[in-house]
Motif scaffolding. Sequence first.
Motif: not given
Length: 256
Positions: A86, A3-5, A81, A54, A28-30, A83
């Motif tokens: 990761d 999540s959030g990665k 965004n 995601g 949950g990854a993008s 980012k």
Amino acid sequence: MLSGKVAIITGAASNIGKAIATRFVAHGASVVLADINVADCQQLASILNSSKAGVAEAMKCDVTVASDITKVIHKANKSFNNKDPDIFYNNAGFHDGVSSARSITDLDKAMSINVKSVLESIRQAGDVMRKNKSGCILCTGSTMGLLGDAVPSAYSISKAAVMGLVRAAAAELANDGVRVNAISPHRVESRSLDSLLLEKIFPTADTQQRLHMIENYMTKRVVKYEDVADAAVFLASDYGKSVNGHNLELSGTFSV
């Protein structure tokens, strides 16, 4: 688990690449799906984006061109965004049409796609990740790197070289919080190849003995594309934070 990665997957149009992308998004990854075959990536991105987990973007990428890798990293930043990535998974690989290491053409082709692209991916992704003091770089290896006489030697040499790159890069980037690992599934195309491989490993075994090995040992454990993807999720997540410079061998027979 992811999540959030933000993740980049090259070779995303392949069966393994699609499975990895699907698992990454489910966790949950993008994800940026990068491949020469961008149409398949766009189709997969559309499917994944409807899952409400995601998000995914598609981009054409030739991993043998350094500027294409640069563009993919920039796209990940711009699309998600601002980012930085990761996770960078280099799944690009080539084995069709290569034969002997004595052929400079074959060896150069295998090394360009299977080794130089990994080196460039590690260099560029590593430079971005080390600034953020975190990140995970993964690549697809092969157990064939250990069996130079069982497959076209130009291919096996290139995959053996990838393991050297992984270990060297892991040591170099460790102090900056960046991990580098490989996943090596053992793929056997057909029963005839099983027998051929066993003949090379056990030259004194007769046909019946090799058939016994295949039926009683080599068909019991089946590794699916999704199993490779699950291994990738583990290594890319915080659960794999202590694993670095490792080649995770998935030694079952590959499901095709």
